[in-house]
Design a protein around this motif. Structure first.
Motif, PDB file in Angstrom:
ATOM      1  N   ASP A  49      -7.082   2.042  -0.298  1.00  0.00           N
ATOM      2  CA  ASP A  49      -5.812   1.953  -1.020  1.00  0.00           C
ATOM      3  C   ASP A  49      -5.739   0.656  -1.821  1.00  0.00           C
ATOM      4  O   ASP A  49      -4.682   0.293  -2.331  1.00  0.00           O
ATOM      5  N   GLY A  78      -2.515   1.602   7.530  1.00  0.00           N
ATOM      6  CA  GLY A  78      -3.712   2.287   7.066  1.00  0.00           C
ATOM      7  C   GLY A  78      -4.759   2.442   8.152  1.00  0.00           C
ATOM      8  O   GLY A  78      -5.415   3.485   8.266  1.00  0.00           O
ATOM      9  N   ASP A 128       0.306  -0.087   3.289  1.00  0.00           N
ATOM     10  CA  ASP A 128      -0.422   1.054   2.733  1.00  0.00           C
ATOM     11  C   ASP A 128       0.554   2.202   2.528  1.00  0.00           C
ATOM     12  O   ASP A 128       0.827   2.971   3.446  1.00  0.00           O
ATOM     13  N   ASN A 132      -9.184  -2.061   1.300  1.00  0.00           N
ATOM     14  CA  ASN A 132      -9.507  -0.730   1.797  1.00  0.00           C
ATOM     15  C   ASN A 132      -9.444   0.293   0.660  1.00  0.00           C
ATOM     16  O   ASN A 132      -9.386  -0.073  -0.512  1.00  0.00           O
ATOM     17  N   ARG A 165      -5.894  -2.329  -0.763  1.00  0.00           N
ATOM     18  CA  ARG A 165      -5.090  -3.334  -0.075  1.00  0.00           C
ATOM     19  C   ARG A 165      -5.894  -3.948   1.059  1.00  0.00           C
ATOM     20  O   ARG A 165      -6.838  -3.346   1.571  1.00  0.00           O
TER      21      ARG A 165
END
Length: 298
Positions: free
Chosen positions: A112, A120, A145, A110, A114
């Motif tokens: 982030d 998230g 996240d 995503n 991750r």
């Protein structure tokens, strides 16, 4: 003209029914989800008579199973990751007990960088949500996240800060993850008197957190989940015995069936799927989790 009117009325009826179903579902879902995790809490210890009155009360007044399974290996980081990420090691890539980053490339990442996880995903859906994450083992910090969380605390004892946070902030999503009884299991053994005594101690912490939810005035709109990442055998875990792989899974609170034993098979990542359902979050395609739907009142 008459035919057009009939079609229009039929379409409006469908829209109305769909809207009504969504509205009813929204009324049934909680506004708060509190996950309490005990690292290394085995299902066998509960079967063997662990003195945990609070946990047993939540089981008797909620929905539970002692047959929830880990992914493999039956170790910490990869299983906590699976719980939050709704999938197994093959997809999120966290493969060992102490993974701090994926050993395998995550199938999807995503914003982030991750693998999509419940924190998230819920933040994306509900930007103003209050999200908390309190944990004792430092390794937990690498599995979420971090940018999605309002309050993140690494501490030697989760109980006091969790109580304070719940009462003050009334979080919409909060995970409280204890490092024990894993430590005692490794040092003294999973069937040792010391291990069973630690469970009684942890049950008192569970009682205090449940009381904090009640005193905060949000219990009627809350689902509490109690579970673990794995069990153990002798002084270790990570293998394929049922002692290592079976974990307790308990749901208690709004619209949860009382005194219900979950019969359907479930794996650790299905906790993530059930949390997503409770929070009204759409699962990403890469998740393999299935919400445990039998726990809900019809």
């Amino acid at each position: 003209m008459k035919r057009k009117m009939i079609i229009l009325c039929y379409m409006l009826l469908i829209v109305g029914v769909s809207y009504g179903q969504k509205a009813n579902k929204a009324k049934e879902l909680p506004k708060h989800v509190i996950l309490i995790g005990f690292d290394g809490l085995s299902a066998k210890s509960i079967r063997d008579g662990a003195n945990m009155p609070t946990l047993r009360k939540l089981m008797s007044e909620g929905s539970s199973t002692l047959e929830g399974r880990t992914i493999l290996p039956s170790s910490s980081a990869c299983n906590w990751a699976s719980m939050f990420m709704g999938a197994g090691t093959e997809l999120h890539g966290y493969t060992t007990w102490g993974s701090q980053k994926p050993e395998l490339p995550s199938r999807v990442v995503n914003s982030d960088n991750r693998f999509p996880n419940i924190f998230g995903l819920y933040r994306d859906k509900t930007p103003k949500a209050e999200i908390g994450y309190i944990f004792e083992w430092e390794g937990m910090n690498y599995l979420v996240d971090t940018l999605a969380i309002n309050y993140r605390l690494h501490t030697t004892d989760c109980t006091v800060p969790a109580i304070k946070y719940i009462k003050e902030k009334k979080p919409n999503l909060c995970a409280v993850i204890y490092h024990e009884p894993d430590g005692v299991g490794h040092s003294k053994g999973w069937s040792s008197p010391e291990y069973m005594n630690k469970l009684t101690e942890l049950d008192k912490s569970l009682s205090e957190i449940v009381k904090a939810v009640e005193e905060s005035g949000i219990m009627n709109e809350t689902v509490i989940i109690v579970t673990s990442d794995h069990g153990g055998i002798k002084t270790g875990h990570g293998g394929v015995t049922m002692e290592e792989m079976q974990r307790p899974v308990v749901f208690y609170g709004k619209n949860i069936r009382k005194g219900f034993t979950i019969e359907e098979s479930n794996v650790v990542y299905d906790i993530g799927g059930t949390m997503a359902y409770l929070l009204g979050v759409k699962q990403p395609q890469v998740w393999t989790a299935r919400p445990i739907m039998s726990i809900f009142n019809k």
